[in-house]
Design a protein around this motif. Structure first.
Motif, PDB file in Angstrom:
ATOM      1  N   GLY A  87      43.020 -89.509 -14.871  1.00  0.00           N
ATOM      2  CA  GLY A  87      42.383 -89.276 -16.162  1.00  0.00           C
ATOM      3  C   GLY A  87      43.013 -88.129 -16.939  1.00  0.00           C
ATOM      4  N   ARG A  88      43.019 -88.275 -18.270  1.00  0.00           N
ATOM      5  CA  ARG A  88      43.539 -87.245 -19.163  1.00  0.00           C
ATOM      6  C   ARG A  88      42.530 -87.014 -20.291  1.00  0.00           C
ATOM      7  NH1 ARG A  88      46.425 -87.364 -15.457  1.00  0.00           N
ATOM      8  NH2 ARG A  88      48.723 -87.346 -15.357  1.00  0.00           N
ATOM      9  N   LYS A  89      42.466 -85.786 -20.773  1.00  0.00           N
ATOM     10  CA  LYS A  89      41.621 -85.485 -21.915  1.00  0.00           C
ATOM     11  C   LYS A  89      42.264 -86.014 -23.194  1.00  0.00           C
ATOM     12  CE  LYS A  89      38.213 -83.395 -19.939  1.00  0.00           C
ATOM     13  NZ  LYS A  89      36.904 -84.086 -19.880  1.00  0.00           N
ATOM     14  N   LYS A  90      41.436 -86.407 -24.118  1.00  0.00           N
ATOM     15  CA  LYS A  90      41.911 -86.867 -25.420  1.00  0.00           C
ATOM     16  C   LYS A  90      42.813 -85.807 -26.045  1.00  0.00           C
ATOM     17  CE  LYS A  90      40.024 -87.991 -29.978  1.00  0.00           C
ATOM     18  NZ  LYS A  90      38.776 -88.095 -30.777  1.00  0.00           N
ATOM     19  N   GLY A  91      43.980 -86.248 -26.527  1.00  0.00           N
ATOM     20  CA  GLY A  91      44.910 -85.346 -27.187  1.00  0.00           C
ATOM     21  C   GLY A  91      45.994 -84.795 -26.290  1.00  0.00           C
ATOM     22  N   GLU A  92      45.880 -84.963 -24.974  1.00  0.00           N
ATOM     23  CA  GLU A  92      46.941 -84.499 -24.093  1.00  0.00           C
ATOM     24  C   GLU A  92      48.202 -85.344 -24.288  1.00  0.00           C
ATOM     25  OE1 GLU A  92      44.123 -82.740 -20.484  1.00  0.00           O
ATOM     26  OE2 GLU A  92      45.745 -84.120 -20.030  1.00  0.00           O
ATOM     27  N   ALA A  93      49.330 -84.771 -23.946  1.00  0.00           N
ATOM     28  CA  ALA A  93      50.609 -85.389 -24.285  1.00  0.00           C
ATOM     29  C   ALA A  93      50.848 -86.711 -23.571  1.00  0.00           C
ATOM     30  CB  ALA A  93      51.744 -84.415 -23.965  1.00  0.00           C
ATOM     31  N   ASP A  94      50.362 -86.859 -22.349  1.00  0.00           N
ATOM     32  CA  ASP A  94      50.674 -88.057 -21.573  1.00  0.00           C
ATOM     33  C   ASP A  94      49.524 -89.058 -21.521  1.00  0.00           C
ATOM     34  OD1 ASP A  94      49.123 -86.347 -20.099  1.00  0.00           O
ATOM     35  OD2 ASP A  94      50.262 -86.559 -18.236  1.00  0.00           O
ATOM     36  N   THR A  95      48.679 -89.042 -22.535  1.00  0.00           N
ATOM     37  CA  THR A  95      47.618 -90.053 -22.599  1.00  0.00           C
ATOM     38  C   THR A  95      48.181 -91.375 -23.095  1.00  0.00           C
ATOM     39  OG1 THR A  95      47.036 -89.437 -24.858  1.00  0.00           O
ATOM     40  CG2 THR A  95      45.833 -88.337 -23.082  1.00  0.00           C
ATOM     41  N   TYR A  96      47.467 -92.440 -22.766  1.00  0.00           N
ATOM     42  CA  TYR A  96      47.807 -93.747 -23.330  1.00  0.00           C
ATOM     43  C   TYR A  96      46.539 -94.573 -23.469  1.00  0.00           C
ATOM     44  CZ  TYR A  96      47.154 -96.236 -18.899  1.00  0.00           C
ATOM     45  OH  TYR A  96      46.605 -96.786 -17.773  1.00  0.00           O
ATOM     46  N   THR A  97      46.525 -95.453 -24.424  1.00  0.00           N
ATOM     47  CA  THR A  97      45.477 -96.459 -24.592  1.00  0.00           C
ATOM     48  C   THR A  97      46.157 -97.731 -25.078  1.00  0.00           C
ATOM     49  OG1 THR A  97      43.784 -94.816 -25.142  1.00  0.00           O
ATOM     50  CG2 THR A  97      43.360 -97.104 -25.788  1.00  0.00           C
ATOM     51  N   MET A  98      45.968 -98.799 -24.336  1.00  0.00           N
ATOM     52  CA  MET A  98      46.609-100.053 -24.688  1.00  0.00           C
ATOM     53  C   MET A  98      45.931-100.693 -25.894  1.00  0.00           C
ATOM     54  SD  MET A  98      47.200-101.965 -21.029  1.00  0.00           S
ATOM     55  CE  MET A  98      48.290-101.317 -19.771  1.00  0.00           C
ATOM     56  N   ALA A  99      46.736-101.129 -26.845  1.00  0.00           N
ATOM     57  CA  ALA A  99      46.210-102.050 -27.848  1.00  0.00           C
ATOM     58  C   ALA A  99      45.874-103.356 -27.143  1.00  0.00           C
ATOM     59  CB  ALA A  99      47.244-102.283 -28.943  1.00  0.00           C
ATOM     60  N   LEU A 100      44.952-104.117 -27.709  1.00  0.00           N
ATOM     61  CA  LEU A 100      44.527-105.341 -27.037  1.00  0.00           C
ATOM     62  C   LEU A 100      45.701-106.281 -26.786  1.00  0.00           C
ATOM     63  CD1 LEU A 100      41.140-106.003 -28.852  1.00  0.00           C
ATOM     64  CD2 LEU A 100      41.474-105.227 -26.498  1.00  0.00           C
ATOM     65  N   GLU A 101      46.560-106.467 -27.768  1.00  0.00           N
ATOM     66  CA  GLU A 101      47.713-107.346 -27.577  1.00  0.00           C
ATOM     67  C   GLU A 101      48.603-106.845 -26.443  1.00  0.00           C
ATOM     68  OE1 GLU A 101      48.488-110.197 -28.715  1.00  0.00           O
ATOM     69  OE2 GLU A 101      47.047-110.478 -30.351  1.00  0.00           O
ATOM     70  N   GLU A 102      48.736-105.535 -26.327  1.00  0.00           N
ATOM     71  CA  GLU A 102      49.539-104.961 -25.249  1.00  0.00           C
ATOM     72  C   GLU A 102      48.911-105.252 -23.890  1.00  0.00           C
ATOM     73  OE1 GLU A 102      51.102-100.573 -23.697  1.00  0.00           O
ATOM     74  OE2 GLU A 102      49.776-100.726 -25.461  1.00  0.00           O
ATOM     75  N   ALA A 103      47.589-105.121 -23.807  1.00  0.00           N
ATOM     76  CA  ALA A 103      46.904-105.395 -22.546  1.00  0.00           C
ATOM     77  C   ALA A 103      47.048-106.864 -22.164  1.00  0.00           C
ATOM     78  CB  ALA A 103      45.430-105.019 -22.667  1.00  0.00           C
ATOM     79  N   TRP A 104      46.893-107.752 -23.125  1.00  0.00           N
ATOM     80  CA  TRP A 104      47.030-109.179 -22.831  1.00  0.00           C
ATOM     81  C   TRP A 104      48.452-109.513 -22.407  1.00  0.00           C
ATOM     82  CZ3 TRP A 104      44.422-110.040 -28.194  1.00  0.00           C
ATOM     83  CH2 TRP A 104      43.056-109.772 -28.080  1.00  0.00           C
ATOM     84  N   GLU A 105      49.436-108.881 -23.060  1.00  0.00           N
ATOM     85  CA  GLU A 105      50.836-109.123 -22.694  1.00  0.00           C
ATOM     86  C   GLU A 105      51.128-108.572 -21.299  1.00  0.00           C
ATOM     87  OE1 GLU A 105      55.358-107.969 -24.195  1.00  0.00           O
ATOM     88  OE2 GLU A 105      53.626-107.483 -25.455  1.00  0.00           O
TER      89      GLU A 105
END
Length: 379
Positions: A87-105
């Motif tokens: 887990g990472r806090k919001k705003g940290e440099a190495d965070t990620y969140t997949m866009a839905l299309e990215e998750a499906w791909e």
């Protein structure tokens, strides 16, 4: 299932195990004190003998595996659990969140071996709406209708209900409608308050985890259950955890598999702790099989204990070594040096070399018959 082979009689140099062996051979339920004795005995081979007796009584020589893909849609998390390197806090440099299309791909990249399960867990993101997660599931179901979706731990379900401003039963019904087929068992950690306040005090407490599982099962969804061991817990905490799971299983019958998870301290706030030993891992598998008499399956998660230890555990109570996984982030962020994934043929080889019979299953433990790029589930 094969017929268990003839075996030698029970032998031990620890007299305290003898009354437990009599209970096990008679199919009687073990007590809290029995659990403590199993954890503290120096005769690991005798403990393993008993666990293997139960394992072969239930499954013969069969050992289960599946072809699955892990999807971790975000590592942004509101919690600050000392046990976690993912887990990472919001705003940290190495965070990620997949866009839905990215998750499906990403999900589609694991279909080269005809994946039968998507295993979805992630962080507790403060800004993603409830519908992001439902849309994620709906999109997967539309694109891969034959793949079982195992998504959202009890911790995530509680969080999703909160951000969606709804009750947990309502959130569960929305999950079902979106296409969730079952739930993983993570986030259970250790139920004891003393331990939980130190390692994961930002999560729901143990009682809330268990109650969420009850609600999930009563809504018709099955789940797994876990225990994170090898950190600051003691033997009493471990036995307490297992017996609380056994009590819920008596009530609902909704747990499919129990998965002991070995704590990996690297890159966590508990990095000063030693990693669990092979002896600890094997004992945990065996004691779990002996105490959880109402659980059909005990999994040795090769990602956590290594493929070699998973092989050995098939003689110490485990009947399942999980699946191909394809890509796993959470435990590798915590220092796991096992492969990111294994091929189907690797799992078959591991099981065969351990003297067991490989049985490819789907999430519900139904037989899978496959050609090179497709599969059929026995229903």
């Amino acid at each position: 299932m094969s017929t268990p082979r003839p075996r030698h009689s029970f032998q031990t140099d620890d007299p305290s195990l003898e009354p437990i062996a009599k209970k096990v051979q008679a199919g009687k339920r073990l007590s809290f004190d029995d659990g403590l004795t199993l954890y503290r005995s120096g005769d690991i081979l005798a403990v393993g003998w008993m666990a293997n007796l139960v394992r072969e009584r239930m499954h013969g020589d069969v050992a289960y595996f599946n072809v699955n893909r892990h999807i971790n849609p975000t590592n942004v998390c509101m919690a600050s659990c000392r046990l976690c390197a993912f887990g990472r806090k919001k705003g940290e440099a190495d965070t990620y969140t997949m866009a839905l299309e990215e998750a499906w791909e990403t999900a589609g990249q694991g279909l080269t071996e005809a994946v039968t399960e998507f295993h979805i867990v992630g962080g507790l993101h403060p800004d993603l709406p409830f519908e992001y997660f439902m849309d994620l599931v709906r999109g997967l179901k539309e694109r891969y209708p034959k793949v079982h979706i195992k998504a959202f731990t009890m911790v995530e379900i509680s969080f999703l209900a909160k951000i969606g401003k709804m009750s947990i039963p309502e959130a569960i019904e929305r999950m079902k409608a979106a296409g969730v087929d079952s739930c993983p068992g993570g986030g259970a950690e250790i139920f004891a308050d003393r331990v939980r306040h130190i390692i994961c005090d930002h999560k729901i407490d143990g009682g809330e985890w268990l109650e969420t599982a009850r609600l999930l099962h009563k809504a018709g969804l099955r789940s797994n259950a876990t225990m994170l061991y090898g950190h600051i817990e003691n033997d009493e905490d471990r036995v307490d955890h297992l017996l609380k799971l056994r009590e819920v299983q008596d009530d609902t019958g909704g747990f499919q598999t129990f998965i002991p998870l070995s704590f990996h301290p690297d890159n966590t706030a508990l990095g000063h702790l030693p990693k669990s030993s092979g002896m600890t891992d094997i004992r945990q598998i065996a004691v779990s099989r002996l105490l959880l008499d109402n659980f059909s399956h005990i999994k040795s998660y090769w990602q956590m204990v290594t493929p070699k230890m998973a092989q050995i555990s098939l003689r110490f109570g485990a009947d399942d070594i999980d699946g191909t996984v394809v890509e796993e982030k959470i435990y590798h962020d915590a220092g796991a040096n096992t492969p990111q994934g294994l091929r189907r043929q690797d799992l078959v080889r591991l099981i065969t070399e351990a003297g067991r019979i490989p049985f490819e299953r789907d999430t519900l433990y139904r037989a899978v018959t496959r050609s090179e790029d497709s599969f059929t589930v026995a229903v």
